[in-house]
Design a protein around this motif. Structure first.
Motif, PDB file in Angstrom:
ATOM      1  N   LEU A  10      65.905 -19.108 -62.010  1.00 12.44           N
ATOM      2  CA  LEU A  10      65.547 -17.962 -61.201  1.00 12.44           C
ATOM      3  C   LEU A  10      64.146 -18.178 -60.663  1.00 12.44           C
ATOM      4  O   LEU A  10      63.200 -18.401 -61.414  1.00 12.44           O
ATOM      5  CB  LEU A  10      65.591 -16.685 -62.044  1.00 12.44           C
ATOM      6  N   ILE A  12      61.005 -16.596 -58.773  1.00 16.06           N
ATOM      7  CA  ILE A  12      60.424 -15.317 -58.385  1.00 16.06           C
ATOM      8  C   ILE A  12      59.368 -15.600 -57.329  1.00 16.06           C
ATOM      9  O   ILE A  12      58.381 -16.275 -57.595  1.00 16.06           O
ATOM     10  CB  ILE A  12      59.811 -14.601 -59.598  1.00 16.06           C
ATOM     11  N   ARG A  13      59.599 -15.072 -56.160  1.00 14.18           N
ATOM     12  CA  ARG A  13      58.656 -15.281 -55.070  1.00 14.18           C
ATOM     13  C   ARG A  13      57.715 -14.083 -54.996  1.00 14.18           C
ATOM     14  O   ARG A  13      58.138 -12.934 -55.163  1.00 14.18           O
ATOM     15  CB  ARG A  13      59.415 -15.438 -53.751  1.00 14.18           C
ATOM     16  N   PRO A  20      50.700 -10.555 -58.588  1.00 12.56           N
ATOM     17  CA  PRO A  20      51.816 -10.887 -59.487  1.00 12.56           C
ATOM     18  C   PRO A  20      51.451 -10.620 -60.950  1.00 12.56           C
ATOM     19  O   PRO A  20      50.335 -10.845 -61.381  1.00 12.56           O
ATOM     20  CB  PRO A  20      52.043 -12.374 -59.245  1.00 12.56           C
TER      21      PRO A  20
END
Length: 85
Positions: A10, A12-13, A20
């Protein structure tokens, strides 16, 4: 399509304009403090510590109950009781 024996990761951008957050820690992967395999004192160490404490207490008892120390302590208490404030 990825090969069937591999998992897809996965990704995550980051969202523009947002700071973030660090990923949450997995509680199964936390490390304990202290060296590995050190669970504390063993029974033999407790026995040696107990004997050392008993020997120290016996030595202090002999010193405190000696005549010179008893006389000094008694004189100190009598002076404290007869002190004028």
């Amino acid at each position: 399509m990825p090969p069937p024996n591999r998992r897809r990761r996965l990704v995550i951008r980051p969202v523009p304009g947002r700071v973030p957050r660090p990923p949450a820690r997995d509680p199964r992967r936390t490390r304990r403090a202290g060296p590995p395999g050190d669970a504390g004192m063993s029974t033999a160490e407790y026995a040696v510590g107990t004997l050392a404490a008993a020997a120290l207490a016996a030595g202090l008892h002999q010193v405190v109950t000696s005549g010179a120390i008893l006389g000094a302590l008694q004189g100190l208490v009598e002076r404290a009781l007869h002190a004028v404030l």
